[in-house]
Scaffold this active site. Structure first.
Site, PDB file in Angstrom:
ATOM      1  N   HIS A  10      84.066  -1.019  38.716  1.00 18.72           N
ATOM      2  CA  HIS A  10      82.750  -0.546  38.480  1.00 18.72           C
ATOM      3  C   HIS A  10      83.308   1.383  38.219  1.00 18.72           C
ATOM      4  O   HIS A  10      82.007   2.044  37.843  1.00 18.72           O
ATOM      5  CB  HIS A  10      82.331  -0.083  40.191  1.00 18.72           C
ATOM      6  CG  HIS A  10      81.164  -0.886  40.776  1.00 18.72           C
ATOM      7  ND1 HIS A  10      81.049  -1.747  40.295  1.00 18.72           N
ATOM      8  CD2 HIS A  10      82.441  -1.863  42.098  1.00 18.72           C
ATOM      9  CE1 HIS A  10      80.909  -2.830  40.747  1.00 18.72           C
ATOM     10  NE2 HIS A  10      80.971  -2.901  42.079  1.00 18.72           N
ATOM     11  N   ASP A  15      82.675 -11.710  40.486  1.00 19.14           N
ATOM     12  CA  ASP A  15      82.110 -10.522  41.995  1.00 19.14           C
ATOM     13  C   ASP A  15      80.968  -9.936  42.234  1.00 19.14           C
ATOM     14  O   ASP A  15      79.938 -10.425  41.194  1.00 19.14           O
ATOM     15  CB  ASP A  15      83.002  -9.214  41.762  1.00 19.14           C
ATOM     16  CG  ASP A  15      83.254  -8.278  42.590  1.00 19.14           C
ATOM     17  OD1 ASP A  15      84.087  -7.949  43.069  1.00 19.14           O
ATOM     18  OD2 ASP A  15      81.995  -7.220  43.430  1.00 19.14           O
ATOM     19  N   HIS A  61      79.656  -7.534  42.873  1.00 17.22           N
ATOM     20  CA  HIS A  61      78.219  -6.864  42.815  1.00 17.22           C
ATOM     21  C   HIS A  61      78.356  -6.816  41.241  1.00 17.22           C
ATOM     22  O   HIS A  61      79.309  -7.175  40.620  1.00 17.22           O
ATOM     23  CB  HIS A  61      79.559  -5.327  43.379  1.00 17.22           C
ATOM     24  CG  HIS A  61      79.524  -5.138  44.327  1.00 17.22           C
ATOM     25  ND1 HIS A  61      80.055  -5.956  45.398  1.00 17.22           N
ATOM     26  CD2 HIS A  61      79.154  -5.161  45.414  1.00 17.22           C
ATOM     27  CE1 HIS A  61      79.786  -5.569  46.328  1.00 17.22           C
ATOM     28  NE2 HIS A  61      79.359  -4.850  46.660  1.00 17.22           N
ATOM     29  N   ASP A  87      83.724 -11.205  47.413  1.00 15.20           N
ATOM     30  CA  ASP A  87      83.045 -10.607  48.633  1.00 15.20           C
ATOM     31  C   ASP A  87      81.920 -11.282  48.624  1.00 15.20           C
ATOM     32  O   ASP A  87      80.300 -11.390  48.628  1.00 15.20           O
ATOM     33  CB  ASP A  87      82.928  -9.375  47.782  1.00 15.20           C
ATOM     34  CG  ASP A  87      82.621  -9.025  46.036  1.00 15.20           C
ATOM     35  OD1 ASP A  87      82.838 -10.103  45.696  1.00 15.20           O
ATOM     36  OD2 ASP A  87      82.079  -8.222  46.007  1.00 15.20           O
TER      37      ASP A  87
END
Length: 375
Positions: free
Chosen positions: A158, A195, A197, A302
């Protein structure tokens, strides 16, 4: 920026990379599993205010040692990324914002950090991150030499050159790739980001590469050039991004989505069978579209069933199969692969990652000391 200024900036970046100490020779007796006790974040219990398990990295290593698959003496310890190393991607102004505890608190999503003197924040929070950055950068060198490398930490997808967020303060993936361009003479890198995200940080950092490739791909598709090569054409550009993510959760970065070469959206509630089928299809497409010299695999856990932030329903066995599929993809094409552990917001994540690494060893996709091999 003028062409002259751009050339000067690129020359400075190159000089910083060439003068870095993060690449160093590693004894053949060591296994390309990278970890330092400094990775783990422990600071008066404040780290428990974020759902991320900030001792995950050490627990993974502990499991592997206890399973008898790894000798602790064989683990590679990286160096801390210096300011000059970080400036390869980050601006001076961004790094200066990290001297404000309030800014770091926003990035790591733990408000009380704003009240702590920055010298302690540097020592207890940012130093562990900088060690993990050093691990990610070194992992590319080891992967080129050994065929694979796993950094027990890293995967801060991120964070971009100018902006941190989502528990990511440094852009280790972007840094790793720029070091590989210069030090390993690599010109084509594939990021496989699994991931839960979206990896908006590296997507913003390589936006130019992604846009140029998207234009070439559209032209090739329009002219049906792929028909002449059975679909096995290589797209232009240096970085190809395959991002398989839940579109309904953080970071909801719609601009960055424009720079994904291969976008695979998996909605909340997606179960293991559907997920793995989509992954098989995605890897087949990626293999036809791009011919990388290095794969960076962002292997967040995740996606695990019950994870409060990922909101997907993938079983632990599904994660083991996911990792095996990605490593087989790289092995069959003889491409060096770097694995980063990235996100995962349950205590069980460390055990799931360790079990997956054991499976990779049993399937002879990696080689670790003392690892039992399956027949």
């Amino acid at each position: 920026m003028s062409s002259s200024s751009a050339n000067d900036a690129e020359a400075l970046r190159r000089n910083r990379i060439l003068s870095s100490k993060l690449y160093f020779d590693v004894s053949p007796s060591k296994v390309p599993l990278i970890y330092s006790a400094s990775y783990d974040i422990e600071f008066l219990g404040i780290e428990k205010l974020h759902p991320f398990d900030s001792s995950k990295w050490g627990r993974i290593c502990g499991f592997l040692v206890s399973f008898g698959i790894l000798d602790k003496k064989c683990v590679v310890e990286p160096l801390e990324a210096s300011k000059d190393d970080l400036l390869v991607v980050h601006s001076e102004s961004y790094l200066n914002t990290l001297k404000q505890s309030s800014k770091v608190a926003m990035i790591v999503e733990v408000p009380p950090v704003a009240l702590i003197p920055n010298c302690l924040v540097q020592q207890k929070v940012l130093f562990p991150f900088r060690k993990q950055v050093g691990g990610t950068i070194l992992a590319a060198k080891l992967a080129k030499e050994r065929g694979w490398a796993i950094n027990m930490g890293g995967g801060f997808h991120h964070c971009s050159a100018q902006k941190g967020g989502g528990f990511c303060a440094y852009a280790d993936i972007s840094l790793c790739i720029h070091f590989a361009f210069v030090r390993l003479n690599i010109s084509r890198v594939m990021i496989i980001d699994l991931d839960a995200h979206q990896g908006n940080g590296h997507e913003m950092d390589f936006a130019y590469d992604s846009m140029s490739k998207k234009i070439f791909a559209q032209v090739f598709d329009f002219l049906s050039f792929s028909a002449f090569t059975n679909g096995d054409f290589v797209m232009a550009g240096r970085v190809y991004i395959l991002d398989m993510y839940n579109p309904g959760i953080y970071p909801l970065d719609y601009e960055a989505r424009n720079y994904i070469n291969q976008k695979v959206e998996v909605k909340s509630g997606t179960v293991t069978e559907e997920y793995l089928q989509k992954l098989d299809e995605a890897l087949e497409v990626a293999g036809h579209r791009f011919n990388p010299e290095l794969v960076i695999y962002n292997a967040g856990t995740d996606i695990l069933e019950g994870d409060p932030l990922g909101r997907l329903e993938i079983s632990p066995e599904g994660i083991t199969l996911r990792d095996e599929k990605v490593f087989r993809f790289a092995r069959e094409k003889n491409i060096p692969i770097v694995m980063l552990t990235s996100g995962g917001y349950m205590k069980s994540s460390a055990g799931v990652i360790a079990d997956s690494i054991v499976n990779l060893s049993k399937k002879c996709l990696i080689e670790t000391s003392g690892a039992p091999k399956s027949t």
